[in-house]
Design a protein around this motif. Sequence first.
Motif, PDB file in Angstrom:
ATOM      1  N   ARG A 271       0.825  -1.206   0.000  1.00 25.42           N
ATOM      2  CA  ARG A 271       0.000   0.000   0.000  1.00 25.42           C
ATOM      3  C   ARG A 271       0.860   1.256   0.000  1.00 25.42           C
ATOM      4  O   ARG A 271       0.563   2.233  -0.686  1.00 25.42           O
ATOM      5  N   VAL A 272       1.936   1.238   0.788  1.00 25.21           N
ATOM      6  CA  VAL A 272       2.818   2.399   0.838  1.00 25.21           C
ATOM      7  C   VAL A 272       3.480   2.628  -0.516  1.00 25.21           C
ATOM      8  O   VAL A 272       3.553   3.762  -1.010  1.00 25.21           O
ATOM      9  N   VAL A 273       3.956   1.557  -1.129  1.00 23.55           N
ATOM     10  CA  VAL A 273       4.572   1.682  -2.458  1.00 23.55           C
ATOM     11  C   VAL A 273       3.550   2.219  -3.452  1.00 23.55           C
ATOM     12  O   VAL A 273       3.865   3.089  -4.286  1.00 23.55           O
ATOM     13  N   ARG A 274       2.338   1.735  -3.382  1.00 16.43           N
ATOM     14  CA  ARG A 274       1.284   2.185  -4.300  1.00 16.43           C
ATOM     15  C   ARG A 274       0.969   3.666  -4.094  1.00 16.43           C
ATOM     16  O   ARG A 274       0.648   4.374  -5.056  1.00 16.43           O
ATOM     17  N   LEU A 275       1.047   4.148  -2.856  1.00 15.55           N
ATOM     18  CA  LEU A 275       0.776   5.555  -2.588  1.00 15.55           C
ATOM     19  C   LEU A 275       1.915   6.445  -3.065  1.00 15.55           C
ATOM     20  O   LEU A 275       1.688   7.500  -3.658  1.00 15.55           O
ATOM     21  N   VAL A 276       3.149   6.005  -2.797  1.00 18.22           N
ATOM     22  CA  VAL A 276       4.311   6.821  -3.156  1.00 18.22           C
ATOM     23  C   VAL A 276       4.567   6.789  -4.661  1.00 18.22           C
ATOM     24  O   VAL A 276       4.948   7.798  -5.267  1.00 18.22           O
ATOM     25  N   GLU A 277       4.356   5.618  -5.266  1.00 20.81           N
ATOM     26  CA  GLU A 277       4.545   5.459  -6.711  1.00 20.81           C
ATOM     27  C   GLU A 277       3.242   4.957  -7.319  1.00 20.81           C
ATOM     28  O   GLU A 277       3.089   3.779  -7.625  1.00 20.81           O
ATOM     29  N   PRO A 278       2.270   5.835  -7.471  1.00 20.42           N
ATOM     30  CA  PRO A 278       0.931   5.404  -7.916  1.00 20.42           C
ATOM     31  C   PRO A 278       0.968   4.800  -9.310  1.00 20.42           C
ATOM     32  O   PRO A 278       1.599   5.348 -10.219  1.00 20.42           O
ATOM     33  N   PRO A 279       0.297   3.672  -9.500  1.00 23.99           N
ATOM     34  CA  PRO A 279       0.220   3.080 -10.840  1.00 23.99           C
ATOM     35  C   PRO A 279      -0.696   3.901 -11.735  1.00 23.99           C
ATOM     36  O   PRO A 279      -1.535   4.671 -11.257  1.00 23.99           O
ATOM     37  N   ALA A 280      -0.532   3.721 -13.015  1.00 22.19           N
ATOM     38  CA  ALA A 280      -1.393   4.425 -13.967  1.00 22.19           C
ATOM     39  C   ALA A 280      -2.836   3.950 -13.798  1.00 22.19           C
ATOM     40  O   ALA A 280      -3.083   2.756 -13.585  1.00 22.19           O
ATOM     41  N   PRO A 281      -3.794   4.856 -13.863  1.00 20.22           N
ATOM     42  CA  PRO A 281      -5.203   4.446 -13.741  1.00 20.22           C
ATOM     43  C   PRO A 281      -5.576   3.442 -14.836  1.00 20.22           C
ATOM     44  O   PRO A 281      -5.031   3.478 -15.942  1.00 20.22           O
ATOM     45  N   LEU A 282      -6.492   2.572 -14.507  1.00 19.75           N
ATOM     46  CA  LEU A 282      -6.956   1.597 -15.479  1.00 19.75           C
ATOM     47  C   LEU A 282      -7.740   2.325 -16.574  1.00 19.75           C
ATOM     48  O   LEU A 282      -8.638   3.117 -16.277  1.00 19.75           O
ATOM     49  N   PRO A 283      -7.419   2.096 -17.846  1.00 26.66           N
ATOM     50  CA  PRO A 283      -8.162   2.773 -18.924  1.00 26.66           C
ATOM     51  C   PRO A 283      -9.651   2.447 -18.872  1.00 26.66           C
ATOM     52  O   PRO A 283     -10.054   1.376 -18.384  1.00 26.66           O
ATOM     53  N   ALA A 284     -10.446   3.360 -19.378  1.00 31.22           N
ATOM     54  CA  ALA A 284     -11.900   3.177 -19.354  1.00 31.22           C
ATOM     55  C   ALA A 284     -12.319   1.901 -20.070  1.00 31.22           C
ATOM     56  O   ALA A 284     -13.217   1.173 -19.612  1.00 31.22           O
ATOM     57  N   ALA A 285     -11.665   1.597 -21.185  1.00 33.54           N
ATOM     58  CA  ALA A 285     -12.014   0.376 -21.929  1.00 33.54           C
ATOM     59  C   ALA A 285     -11.740  -0.865 -21.092  1.00 33.54           C
ATOM     60  O   ALA A 285     -12.529  -1.816 -21.091  1.00 33.54           O
ATOM     61  N   ALA A 286     -10.613  -0.849 -20.383  1.00 36.22           N
ATOM     62  CA  ALA A 286     -10.274  -2.002 -19.535  1.00 36.22           C
ATOM     63  C   ALA A 286     -11.245  -2.124 -18.367  1.00 36.22           C
ATOM     64  O   ALA A 286     -11.623  -3.237 -17.968  1.00 36.22           O
ATOM     65  N   ARG A 287     -11.650  -0.977 -17.797  1.00 34.96           N
ATOM     66  CA  ARG A 287     -12.637  -1.001 -16.702  1.00 34.96           C
ATOM     67  C   ARG A 287     -13.939  -1.643 -17.166  1.00 34.96           C
ATOM     68  O   ARG A 287     -14.481  -2.530 -16.496  1.00 34.96           O
ATOM     69  N   TRP A 288     -14.432  -1.193 -18.311  1.00 35.85           N
ATOM     70  CA  TRP A 288     -15.698  -1.740 -18.807  1.00 35.85           C
ATOM     71  C   TRP A 288     -15.554  -3.201 -19.207  1.00 35.85           C
ATOM     72  O   TRP A 288     -16.500  -3.986 -19.044  1.00 35.85           O
ATOM     73  N   ALA A 289     -14.402  -3.574 -19.708  1.00 31.09           N
ATOM     74  CA  ALA A 289     -14.182  -4.979 -20.062  1.00 31.09           C
ATOM     75  C   ALA A 289     -14.219  -5.853 -18.815  1.00 31.09           C
ATOM     76  O   ALA A 289     -14.819  -6.944 -18.812  1.00 31.09           O
ATOM     77  N   ALA A 290     -13.584  -5.391 -17.727  1.00 30.24           N
ATOM     78  CA  ALA A 290     -13.579  -6.160 -16.483  1.00 30.24           C
ATOM     79  C   ALA A 290     -14.982  -6.252 -15.893  1.00 30.24           C
ATOM     80  O   ALA A 290     -15.410  -7.319 -15.426  1.00 30.24           O
ATOM     81  N   LEU A 291     -15.719  -5.137 -15.905  1.00 30.87           N
ATOM     82  CA  LEU A 291     -17.074  -5.153 -15.365  1.00 30.87           C
ATOM     83  C   LEU A 291     -17.998  -6.026 -16.217  1.00 30.87           C
ATOM     84  O   LEU A 291     -18.875  -6.729 -15.687  1.00 30.87           O
ATOM     85  N   THR A 292     -17.812  -5.985 -17.535  1.00 31.64           N
ATOM     86  CA  THR A 292     -18.610  -6.844 -18.420  1.00 31.64           C
ATOM     87  C   THR A 292     -18.302  -8.310 -18.159  1.00 31.64           C
ATOM     88  O   THR A 292     -19.209  -9.156 -18.119  1.00 31.64           O
ATOM     89  N   ALA A 293     -17.024  -8.627 -17.951  1.00 25.82           N
ATOM     90  CA  ALA A 293     -16.636 -10.004 -17.653  1.00 25.82           C
ATOM     91  C   ALA A 293     -17.261 -10.470 -16.341  1.00 25.82           C
ATOM     92  O   ALA A 293     -17.712 -11.616 -16.222  1.00 25.82           O
ATOM     93  N   ALA A 294     -17.310  -9.573 -15.353  1.00 26.90           N
ATOM     94  CA  ALA A 294     -17.935  -9.934 -14.078  1.00 26.90           C
ATOM     95  C   ALA A 294     -19.422 -10.219 -14.260  1.00 26.90           C
ATOM     96  O   ALA A 294     -19.966 -11.178 -13.692  1.00 26.90           O
ATOM     97  N   GLY A 295     -20.093  -9.375 -15.063  1.00 23.02           N
ATOM     98  CA  GLY A 295     -21.512  -9.610 -15.325  1.00 23.02           C
ATOM     99  C   GLY A 295     -21.761 -10.910 -16.063  1.00 23.02           C
ATOM    100  O   GLY A 295     -22.683 -11.670 -15.721  1.00 23.02           O
ATOM    101  N   LEU A 296     -20.928 -11.182 -17.063  1.00 27.45           N
ATOM    102  CA  LEU A 296     -21.077 -12.429 -17.811  1.00 27.45           C
ATOM    103  C   LEU A 296     -20.790 -13.641 -16.934  1.00 27.45           C
ATOM    104  O   LEU A 296     -21.398 -14.707 -17.107  1.00 27.45           O
ATOM    105  N   LEU A 297     -19.855 -13.467 -15.999  1.00 24.15           N
ATOM    106  CA  LEU A 297     -19.523 -14.569 -15.096  1.00 24.15           C
ATOM    107  C   LEU A 297     -20.724 -14.948 -14.236  1.00 24.15           C
ATOM    108  O   LEU A 297     -20.928 -16.128 -13.911  1.00 24.15           O
TER     109      LEU A 297
END
Length: 310
Positions: A271-297
Amino acid sequence: MLPASAASLAVLAALLAWPVPALLSRARWPRRDPLVALVCWQALGLAGGLSIIGALLVHGLAPWGHSLPEATWSVLTGHPAAEAVRGDHWVALTLAAVLALELLGVLALSWVRTARARRRHRELLELVVRPSEELPDTRLLEHPAPVAFCIPGARPLLVLSSGMVAELDGDQLAAVVAHERAHLAEHHHLLLLPFLAWEAALPVLPAAGRAHSAVRALVEMRADDVALRSLTGPAPRRTLARAIVAAAGGAGGAGVPRGALAVTGGPTAARVVRLVEPPAPLPAAARWAALTAAGLLLLLPTALLLLPAL
């Protein structure tokens, strides 16, 4: 012969019991968007339970109909089985009942035990804590170690120790309080409960413990993200990271009641590493793909249970 829908559900249950949770727990994208990852974990857990219980029910009720709704209706209305009922059908029905009762029973028992523990700790704490004059809706506990936690429920309680107040500056205290308030506002204890019960019900299944650990880490990262939105200092990420390090270095999880959510929860180093060196936000397309996969699951086992009747 095993019905095709039962065989498909069994294969899906096997995939959701080991390889899929293993892949998701090792993936690096969840730290980029903990909320989406939490949705995926919830879908995975629910779909896994539906698949294994559904596979057993479809096979066990196969002599009464070609689909679960048809077979269930035939049993409820007293229609005789269209095919011979073999021993393996009774075994499948028995296993389905036992597994469903165990999962639901452990979930209910975990809820009752956790709620009881929280209520007991809340009652004890209310005898020794005092309201904070500087931080609204926060209680102070005389304790030398830096400790901060919240007890969720109908009457939530947010507690800071005197050691925490002495250890941190004003901005860091505000970051800790914002983190705990995020837990309470988003009801993270409800997201953890199914996986706590899953691990208790199926302790021999490695995926159960892996899923519980992953969800615990994600709710802490999510609380970090929500807390950052309300912080106004020059470097809110470093402020929250310093507060986590101070709390972890002073007491870790010591002094935190069972069922509480603490600022030192989850993998603090990650968590500390993630706060100090924040990763790039997940692209909108990837977010919707993950949420769609969850719905299909979630839709897949439901379809396998119901579609043969259509």
